[in-house]
Design an enzyme around this catalytic site. Structure first.
Site, PDB file in Angstrom:
ATOM      1  N   GLY A   1       0.990  -1.446   0.041  1.00  0.00           N
ATOM      2  CA  GLY A   1       0.014   0.034  -0.203  1.00  0.00           C
ATOM      3  C   GLY A   1       1.206   0.938  -0.058  1.00  0.00           C
ATOM      4  O   GLY A   1       1.932   1.070   0.769  1.00  0.00           O
TER       5      GLY A   1
ATOM      6  N   PRO B   1       2.585   4.899   1.576  1.00  0.00           N
ATOM      7  CA  PRO B   1       3.067   4.985   2.437  1.00  0.00           C
ATOM      8  C   PRO B   1       2.422   5.780   3.040  1.00  0.00           C
ATOM      9  O   PRO B   1       1.349   6.929   2.718  1.00  0.00           O
ATOM     10  CB  PRO B   1       5.036   6.411   2.156  1.00  0.00           C
ATOM     11  CG  PRO B   1       4.741   6.082   0.643  1.00  0.00           C
ATOM     12  CD  PRO B   1       2.935   5.380   0.258  1.00  0.00           C
TER      13      PRO B   1
ATOM     14  N   THR C   1       0.090   4.776   5.198  1.00  0.00           N
ATOM     15  CA  THR C   1      -1.490   3.991   4.963  1.00  0.00           C
ATOM     16  C   THR C   1      -1.297   3.397   6.000  1.00  0.00           C
ATOM     17  O   THR C   1      -1.613   2.044   6.884  1.00  0.00           O
ATOM     18  CB  THR C   1      -1.314   2.711   4.532  1.00  0.00           C
ATOM     19  OG1 THR C   1      -0.786   2.659   4.168  1.00  0.00           O
ATOM     20  CG2 THR C   1      -2.039   4.418   2.601  1.00  0.00           C
TER      21      THR C   1
ATOM     22  N   LYS D   1      -0.058   0.444   7.193  1.00  0.00           N
ATOM     23  CA  LYS D   1       1.652  -0.918   7.450  1.00  0.00           C
ATOM     24  C   LYS D   1       2.476  -0.785   8.483  1.00  0.00           C
ATOM     25  O   LYS D   1       1.914  -2.639   9.182  1.00  0.00           O
ATOM     26  CB  LYS D   1       1.778  -1.418   5.562  1.00  0.00           C
ATOM     27  CG  LYS D   1       1.288  -0.691   4.486  1.00  0.00           C
ATOM     28  CD  LYS D   1       2.571  -0.863   3.061  1.00  0.00           C
ATOM     29  CE  LYS D   1       3.133   0.168   3.254  1.00  0.00           C
ATOM     30  NZ  LYS D   1       3.056   1.050   3.590  1.00  0.00           N
ATOM     31  N   THR D   2       2.966  -0.545   8.660  1.00  0.00           N
ATOM     32  CA  THR D   2       3.840  -0.669   9.741  1.00  0.00           C
ATOM     33  C   THR D   2       3.551  -0.988  11.152  1.00  0.00           C
ATOM     34  O   THR D   2       3.507  -2.118  11.774  1.00  0.00           O
ATOM     35  CB  THR D   2       5.521   0.058  10.054  1.00  0.00           C
ATOM     36  OG1 THR D   2       5.931   0.193   8.833  1.00  0.00           O
ATOM     37  CG2 THR D   2       6.089  -0.111  10.816  1.00  0.00           C
TER      38      THR D   2
ATOM     39  N   GLU E   1     -15.886   7.405 -13.352  1.00  0.00           N
ATOM     40  CA  GLU E   1     -15.875   5.701 -12.894  1.00  0.00           C
ATOM     41  C   GLU E   1     -17.414   5.471 -12.773  1.00  0.00           C
ATOM     42  O   GLU E   1     -17.737   4.155 -13.297  1.00  0.00           O
ATOM     43  CB  GLU E   1     -15.685   6.188 -10.851  1.00  0.00           C
ATOM     44  CG  GLU E   1     -13.836   6.620 -11.341  1.00  0.00           C
ATOM     45  CD  GLU E   1     -12.976   5.066 -12.411  1.00  0.00           C
ATOM     46  OE1 GLU E   1     -13.499   3.966 -12.565  1.00  0.00           O
ATOM     47  OE2 GLU E   1     -11.728   4.859 -12.522  1.00  0.00           O
TER      48      GLU E   1
ATOM     49  N   HIS F   1     -18.304   4.110 -16.260  1.00  0.00           N
ATOM     50  CA  HIS F   1     -17.763   2.183 -16.420  1.00  0.00           C
ATOM     51  C   HIS F   1     -18.880   1.471 -15.612  1.00  0.00           C
ATOM     52  O   HIS F   1     -19.034   0.709 -15.975  1.00  0.00           O
ATOM     53  CB  HIS F   1     -16.691   2.194 -15.677  1.00  0.00           C
ATOM     54  CG  HIS F   1     -15.029   2.412 -16.296  1.00  0.00           C
ATOM     55  ND1 HIS F   1     -15.132   2.340 -17.461  1.00  0.00           N
ATOM     56  CD2 HIS F   1     -14.306   3.308 -16.141  1.00  0.00           C
ATOM     57  CE1 HIS F   1     -13.780   3.049 -17.990  1.00  0.00           C
ATOM     58  NE2 HIS F   1     -13.164   3.036 -16.559  1.00  0.00           N
TER      59      HIS F   1
HETATM   60  P1  ADP Z   1       3.419   2.815   6.501  1.00  0.00           P
HETATM   61  O1  ADP Z   1       3.899   1.606   7.623  1.00  0.00           O
HETATM   62  O2  ADP Z   1       2.443   2.247   5.452  1.00  0.00           O
HETATM   63  O3  ADP Z   1       4.345   3.734   5.773  1.00  0.00           O
HETATM   64  P2  ADP Z   1       2.950   4.223   9.290  1.00  0.00           P
HETATM   65  O4  ADP Z   1       2.062   2.206   9.814  1.00  0.00           O
HETATM   66  O5  ADP Z   1       4.526   4.061   9.550  1.00  0.00           O
HETATM   67  O6  ADP Z   1       3.019   3.359   7.422  1.00  0.00           O
HETATM   68  O7  ADP Z   1       2.129   4.957   9.302  1.00  0.00           O
HETATM   69  C1  ADP Z   1       2.666   5.540  10.627  1.00  0.00           C
HETATM   70  C2  ADP Z   1       1.669   6.668  11.544  1.00  0.00           C
HETATM   71  O8  ADP Z   1      -0.134   6.895  10.916  1.00  0.00           O
HETATM   72  C3  ADP Z   1       1.473   5.532  12.828  1.00  0.00           C
HETATM   73  O9  ADP Z   1       2.620   5.193  13.346  1.00  0.00           O
HETATM   74  C4  ADP Z   1       0.295   5.934  13.261  1.00  0.00           C
HETATM   75  O10 ADP Z   1       0.226   6.734  13.829  1.00  0.00           O
HETATM   76  C5  ADP Z   1      -0.979   6.775  11.824  1.00  0.00           C
HETATM   77  N1  ADP Z   1      -1.747   5.903  11.053  1.00  0.00           N
HETATM   78  C6  ADP Z   1      -1.447   5.214   9.708  1.00  0.00           C
HETATM   79  N2  ADP Z   1      -2.225   4.640   9.132  1.00  0.00           N
HETATM   80  C7  ADP Z   1      -3.273   3.937  10.706  1.00  0.00           C
HETATM   81  C8  ADP Z   1      -4.547   4.216  10.588  1.00  0.00           C
HETATM   82  N3  ADP Z   1      -5.139   2.621   9.650  1.00  0.00           N
HETATM   83  N4  ADP Z   1      -5.071   3.401  11.774  1.00  0.00           N
HETATM   84  C9  ADP Z   1      -4.625   4.353  13.026  1.00  0.00           C
HETATM   85  N5  ADP Z   1      -2.951   5.244  12.593  1.00  0.00           N
HETATM   86  C10 ADP Z   1      -2.630   5.239  11.220  1.00  0.00           C
HETATM   87 ZN    ZN Z   2     -11.158   4.303 -16.690  1.00  0.00          ZN
HETATM   88 MG    MG Z   3       6.031   1.998   6.928  1.00  0.00          MG
END
Ligand code: ADP
Ligand code: ZN
Ligand code: MG
Length: 608
Positions: A196, A198, A200, A202-203, A420, A423
């Site tokens: 996904g 950056p 969002t 994931k970490t 969209e 479509h």
């Molecule tokens: P990625 O690894 O996808 O780049 P991170 O997990 O590092 O993103 O997210 C960075 C910060 O943004 C997290 O520590 C959190 O504070 C906030 N954050 C991101 N996504 C969410 C979410 N879905 N719910 C709550 N906080 C989020």
């Molecule tokens: Zn289209």
């Molecule tokens: Mg990350």
């Protein structure tokens, strides 16, 4: 370890040198008598001196007969000749004195040497710091493998990504009780890749999985491997798995996998970069070597899955991908609620309103927004964070994001919404077309500004000419809607056009579906054994004439054109529905299949 041994050898070497030096000085002192200059003059007059060596400051020599104390050699510090002559008249003992040069010598070479040694050590430390601890630990990854045994993050901290959470629940179940899970012979996927944009979460999500399952979380970031010596990365990967295995059940998390798992030989520095390749190979070896029944799960995250080495994505490796997408409005409200908990809020603050103002924001953007608003409120000495702080912070952040090309402006969003819906409505109007599952104007991945997902009801192996024509009409629905509403053509349809053209060409040249050219296969499926000719820069070989080529082009054009006219007609007939559903989509950002259906049935009953 080898490095350690070398270190000791150099210490020993210095110690021995110092020892020898001291001993030399001591023995030298014993053999040579230091005598005052006046005494030297006396010996000279008495003719007891055999030989002399004169330097700028000292006089060294040997006596013919040794002194009563047994020394044959002597040294004396010189005195200016005139002064000596003058002093001779008096009965005094006099001698020259050489200033001690010890301090100066020390300053002139010992200090620089020590400094040099210090810098050298410092540099070594720093270099090896990236590798894990001091230089005695090369290959031991303890310093940079982050282990958290008591993870505080839980699923409650990650909001708005329910689909991803659902997919990860199974893994949590498994980690809680690996034995029970394997009871029926079920096998866990070895690797799960979180994909996904950056920010969002994931970490955060990976950490939450460890927190929910209450297992140790071993993490390492792909970007840390970039500046390492050859062989060290591989050693660290080995070490990482070893440590995790010892504490299983556990999660191993590799963040930013793309930095490490870039397709081999594809980077700008391809060829020269053995280090990454070795590290990647080691990772593949470890993945093949571990058995999920041991209770290890490998998670990784990337925002660029398209550049990953295909070997990583093969079955038995990262064979499951979980999409962590930008949140829609509902998701943003949930994320805001998580982050707003920590702030003291004014009664007027409405998460719904903030979410409505922040299309395209990721979780990280929203967390940043809450923080900015809090800072603004603090600066104006407010009691609580008010809605005006949020609007001010949004303006600021939006400006930054627009610069980085991540947000659509309102006009673009409107165009994407109509596109969209175009479509979707064409798909709903045509029989035998896969039903629309979801329409969204949340940008996804690179390039796609919105998307419409159709889910097939059943697996299909054959398609008729009519079905292909319908498919083309659906693909052109986006452009047709834009044409109908705004009377313009935009670049947003480039991808659709490429697909349509491919279908039309295949219908004419491979499936023999054109009336004019008849049932002939003019081109074949590219032979995958011989590689893709287009990739080699060769045009595929044709065995038809120029006039046939012209006819093919005309037929393709004809097919595409009539598909476009069909979509346009379908949308013209549903103009009112198009407007209504597009504005609903703009407001909500995503529309599910059922909602779309209810919108269209409402319009039918209204017109009836
Ligand atoms: P990625 O690894 O996808 O780049 P991170 O997990 O590092 O993103 O997210 C960075 C910060 O943004 C997290 O520590 C959190 O504070 C906030 N954050 C991101 N996504 C969410 C979410 N879905 N719910 C709550 N906080 C989020
Ligand atoms: Zn289209
Ligand atoms: Mg990350």
């Amino acid at each position: 370890m080898k490095e350690q041994a070398q270190f000791h050898v150099s210490y020993w070497f210095i110690a021995v040198l110092v020892f020898l030096g001291i001993q030399y000085l001591l023995t030298a002192q014993q053999e040579v008598a230091t005598i005052p200059y006046s005494e030297f003059e006396q010996h000279l007059k008495d003719g007891r001196i055999d030989e002399l060596a004169i330097t700028e400051r000292r006089i060294e020599g040997t006596f013919k007969e040794p002194l009563p104390s047994g020394q044959r050699r002597f040294v004396s510090n010189r005195v200016e000749p005139q002064l000596a002559e003058h002093l001779q008249q008096y009965p005094v003992r006099y001698t020259g004195r050489v200033e001690s040069t010890l301090v100066r010598d020390l300053l002139s070479w010992v200090v620089p040497a020590a400094l040099f040694f210090g810098i050298w050590l410092f540099l070594l430390r720093r270099m090896s710091g990236g590798l894990g601890g001091g230089m005695m630990q090369i290959g031991k990854s303890k310093a940079r493998v982050y282990v958290e045994t008591d993870m505080k993050v839980s699923f409650a901290d990650v909001a708005g990504v329910d689909e991803a959470k659902d997919e990860l629940k199974e893994i949590i179940e498994f980690l809680r009780d690996p034995q029970a899970y394997g009871r029926l012979g079920g096998r866990m996927p070895k690797g799960v890749l979180l994909v996904g944009p950056p920010g969002t979460g994931k970490t955060l999500l990976a950490r939450a999985v460890a927190g929910e399952a209450k297992v140790p979380f071993f993490s390492i970031s792909g970007s840390e491997f970039v500046e390492m010596f050859v062989g060290v990365g591989a050693a660290r990967v080995r070490d990482l798995f070893e440590q995790a295995r010892a504490q299983a059940p556990a999660i191993i998390f590799i963040d930013e996998l793309d930095a490490l798992g870039r397709a081999r030989g594809a980077g700008p520095l391809s060829g020269g970069h053995d280090e990454k390749e070795q590290t990647l190979n080691q990772l593949l070896v470890e993945m093949d070597g571990f058995d999920t029944s041991s209770g290890l799960v490998l998670l990784a995250a990337t925002n660029r899955p398209e550049i990953l080495d295909p070997a990583l994505l093969r079955a038995g490796r990262f064979d499951r991908q979980v999409l962590v997408d930008r949140p829609d409005k509902v998701g943003r409200v949930q994320i805001l609620n998580v982050h707003l908990k920590k702030a003291r809020l004014d009664a007027g603050v409405d998460p719904q309103a903030i979410a409505a103002l922040t299309p395209g924001f990721t979780g990280a953007d929203l967390a940043n927004l809450v923080n900015e608003a809090t800072l603004l409120a603090t600066r104006r000495h407010a009691e609580a964070v008010g809605m005006e702080d949020f609007t001010a912070a949004i303006e600021r952040i939006v400006a930054g994001l627009e610069k980085r090309n991540r947000l659509l402006n309102p006009r673009e969003r409107e165009i994407v919404a109509y596109h969209e819906m175009g479509h979707a409505l064409v798909a709903m109007a045509l029989p035998g077309v896969d039903p629309v599952h979801k329409v969204s104007i949340i940008p996804r991945g690179m390039g796609a500004l919105g998307y419409t997902i159709q889910r097939p009801i059943e697996d299909r192996f054959l398609m008729t000419r009519e079905e292909l024509e319908n498919k083309m009409a659906v693909l052109l629905g986006g452009r047709a809607a834009e044409w109908l509403v705004f009377a313009h053509l935009s670049t947003g349809a480039a991808d659709d056009l490429a697909k349509v053209t491919d279908i039309a060409r295949a219908m004419v040249t491979r499936y023999g579906m054109s009336r004019r050219l008849g049932h002939m296969a003019l081109e074949r499926e590219p032979n995958s054994f011989l590689g893709n000719e287009a990739m080699l820069g060769l045009k595929p070989q044709h065995d038809y004439s120029e006039s046939t080529a012209t006819a093919i082009d005309e037929e393709v054009q004809e097919l595409v054109q009539s598909a476009f006219q069909r979509s346009l007609a379908l949308l013209e007939a549903r103009r009112e529905l198009l407007e209504r559903s597009a504005s609903r989509l703009l407001q909500q950002e995503t529309l599910e299949g059922e909602e779309l259906l209810s919108l269209s049935t409402a319009s039918i009953s209204a017109s009836a």
